[in-house]
Design an enzyme around this catalytic site. Structure first.
Site, PDB file in Angstrom:
ATOM      1  N   LYS A  83      17.058  21.671 -11.393  1.00  0.00           N
ATOM      2  CA  LYS A  83      16.357  20.409 -11.692  1.00  0.00           C
ATOM      3  C   LYS A  83      17.226  19.353 -12.373  1.00  0.00           C
ATOM      4  CE  LYS A  83      12.674  19.371 -11.191  1.00  0.00           C
ATOM      5  NZ  LYS A  83      11.393  19.596 -11.852  1.00  0.00           N
ATOM      6  N   HIS A 130       0.837  -1.217   0.000  1.00  0.00           N
ATOM      7  CA  HIS A 130       0.000   0.000   0.000  1.00  0.00           C
ATOM      8  C   HIS A 130       0.869   1.264   0.000  1.00  0.00           C
ATOM      9  CE1 HIS A 130      -3.380  -2.664   1.103  1.00  0.00           C
ATOM     10  NE2 HIS A 130      -2.460  -3.250   1.863  1.00  0.00           N
ATOM     11  N   SER A 141      15.863  21.443 -16.542  1.00  0.00           N
ATOM     12  CA  SER A 141      14.681  22.254 -16.836  1.00  0.00           C
ATOM     13  C   SER A 141      15.124  23.548 -17.503  1.00  0.00           C
ATOM     14  CB  SER A 141      13.952  22.554 -15.525  1.00  0.00           C
ATOM     15  OG  SER A 141      13.249  23.772 -15.619  1.00  0.00           O
ATOM     16  N   GLU A 179      10.845   8.126 -17.222  1.00  0.00           N
ATOM     17  CA  GLU A 179       9.473   8.570 -17.523  1.00  0.00           C
ATOM     18  C   GLU A 179       9.069   8.185 -18.940  1.00  0.00           C
ATOM     19  OE1 GLU A 179       8.793  12.601 -15.013  1.00  0.00           O
ATOM     20  OE2 GLU A 179      10.465  12.633 -16.389  1.00  0.00           O
TER      21      GLU A 179
END
Ligand code: ARG
Length: 463
Positions: A284, A157, A278, A291
């Site tokens: 970043k 969970h 970024s 991804e």
């Protein structure tokens, strides 16, 4: 470019229709298999006396010359306006040997020709994919050897549940990939049946030697029904199903790497070569590769759904809809090949931050089960032990304490059976060590698991 079927037509296709009808962009990559299939077919026509030996020789030599020419020139040799790669190969042959090239298509249709080239190609590509998976598994196995005692929180969970070793966690993916590899091997066997000889749909009146052609092409057998041979695409759907499962596995691992590389966790540092920055936020470092593999899983699932949808309403036998198979098949294949290769690159360059993993375990109560287990071993019914430990956890939460920081005296207030030995069992290393059941996370059990994994890997790339 005149099509292969011009005789009964008085006008030609409009530009837009010809463009829609063409499959050249997708079937380009079938060219080698197509030439190979044609050579075997021509030889058989000669052997069976269906065409003269001299014609057969001319055709076979012509096809060999065409093969050399395509290899040397590359795909630019094909005319962009052509209907498909099969008609282009026949055109190139005709350019070389003249009208005798037309005899090649005796007792053959593009329907069985295309299905044959597709099966040959995808079976070969599946082997390549399998060996890429094998390489990725090998990396996991090597890494597992060194990470047997690296502890991180195991989750259910998405909450800390029980500690596991990094080796154990990575090996879970090893076994998923092993099943993927096994499925592909089984697929290759099933797909290795030759459609050639089915002709358009009903077979042919010529005395073919299908077995001979099949042996020459390396198929394991023949499609036994001509209608099925030309209208089955479940080999492609099966491949895409296996690819979809594989991509689902990779996507889950990507998801974990994304989470683990976030500063909140920091379990892993992904290399600069697989991350991006970024345009506005200078600090970043984004896990774009992970991804994108996760994102491209959509392409694989889309390919599977796409082809299932193409096929679902088609009456037997060939329908032009089926030409769409290649778009989906190769999209799925390319997605999987790229993803497996880049996944390995991402893992190979990743740095595990073991200290961060250790810190994240502090006070996480992932040793609570072991306190209950200890009581159970001392004769307390497990349900009762569970209740008692629940109260200990509540006490800790209310007083801001860690379970492992409670003294024996404090613990004994909850149950008199608790002793010094109990406390020792609560360190995360001891908790890990205790899970020594077969398939469990203890270093000893993982060592055994690694032996099994090595055996699986040594079975090699053959199914
Ligand atoms: N390019 C087509 C395909 O891949 C060739 C088959 C054409 N057959 C036909 N009966 N029109 O499906």
């Amino acid at each position: 470019m005149s099509p292969l079927w011009g005789g009964r037509f008085e006008s030609s296709l409009s530009y837009e229709v010809a463009k829609l009808t063409s499959s050249l962009e997708q079937d380009l990559r079938l060219w080698k298999a197509d030439v190979k299939g044609s050579i075997a077919h021509a030889r058989m026509l000669g052997r069976q006396g269906i065409i003269h030996a001299g014609d057969c020789e001319q055709i076979v030599n012509g096809l060999i010359a065409v093969r050399e020419e395509i290899s040397a020139t590359g795909p630019s040799i094909f005319s962009a306006s052509a209907e498909d790669v099969h008609s282009e190969i026949e055109r190139l042959l005709r350019e070389k040997i003249g009208p005798v090239a037309g005899k090649l298509h005796t007792a053959r249709s593009r329907n069985d020709q295309v299905a044959t080239a597709c099966r040959l190609t995808i079976v070969e590509e599946s082997r390549v994919l399998r060996s890429e998976i094998h390489t990725l598994q090998r990396w996991i196995l090597q890494n597992s050897e060194t990470e047997k005692e690296t502890i991180l929180p195991g989750l259910t969970h998405f909450q800390h549940a029980q500690p596991v070793s990094l080796a154990h966690h990575l090996l879970a993916y090893f076994w998923m990939l092993d099943r993927d590899r096994e499925r592909l091997g089984q697929f290759e066997k099933r797909a290795s049946l030759m459609p050639l000889g089915a002709a358009a749909l009903a077979g042919t009146s010529f005395p073919l030697d299908r077995e001979g052609v099949s042996d020459e092409l390396g198929f394991e057998g023949l499609c036994e029904n001509s209608l099925d041979a030309v209208s089955d695409r479940d080999f492609a759907i099966e491949f895409l199903s296996h690819v979809s499962i594989l991509m689902m596995h990779l996507s889950r691992l990507c998801e974990e790497l994304i989470i683990w590389s976030a500063p909140e966790h920091g379990f892993v540092t992904l290399d600069d070569s697989v991350t991006t920055g970024s345009s506005i936020m200078p600090q970043k470092k984004n896990p774009d590769l992970a991804e994108l593999i996760r994102g491209r899983t959509g392409r694989a699932f889309g390919s599977l759904m796409g082809l299932l949808t193409v096929m679902k309403g088609l009456p037997l036998a060939y329908n032009r809809d089926m030409q769409e198979d290649k778009f989906h098949l190769f999209q799925g294949l390319d997605t999987a090949l790229t993803s497996v290769r880049l996944m390995r690159e991402m893992l190979e360059t990743a740095v595990w931050n073991r200290e961060k993993m250790r810190q994240s375990l502090k006070g996480d109560f992932s040793n609570a089960t072991d306190l209950a287990d200890d009581l159970a071993r001392k004769g307390v019914p497990f349900r009762e032990a569970h209740e008692i430990v629940g109260k200990v956890v509540l006490f800790c939460l209310k007083s801001g304490r860690d379970l492992e920081s409670l003294s024996v005296g404090e613990l004994r207030e909850f149950h008199p059976a608790i002793d010094e030995g109990t406390r020792r069992k609560l360190s995360h290393a001891a908790v890990l060590e205790a899970r020594s059941s077969r398939g469990g996370t203890s270093p000893k059990a993982v060592t055994f698991q690694i032996v099994k994994a090595r055996e699986a890997l040594e079975r090699g790339v053959s199914p």
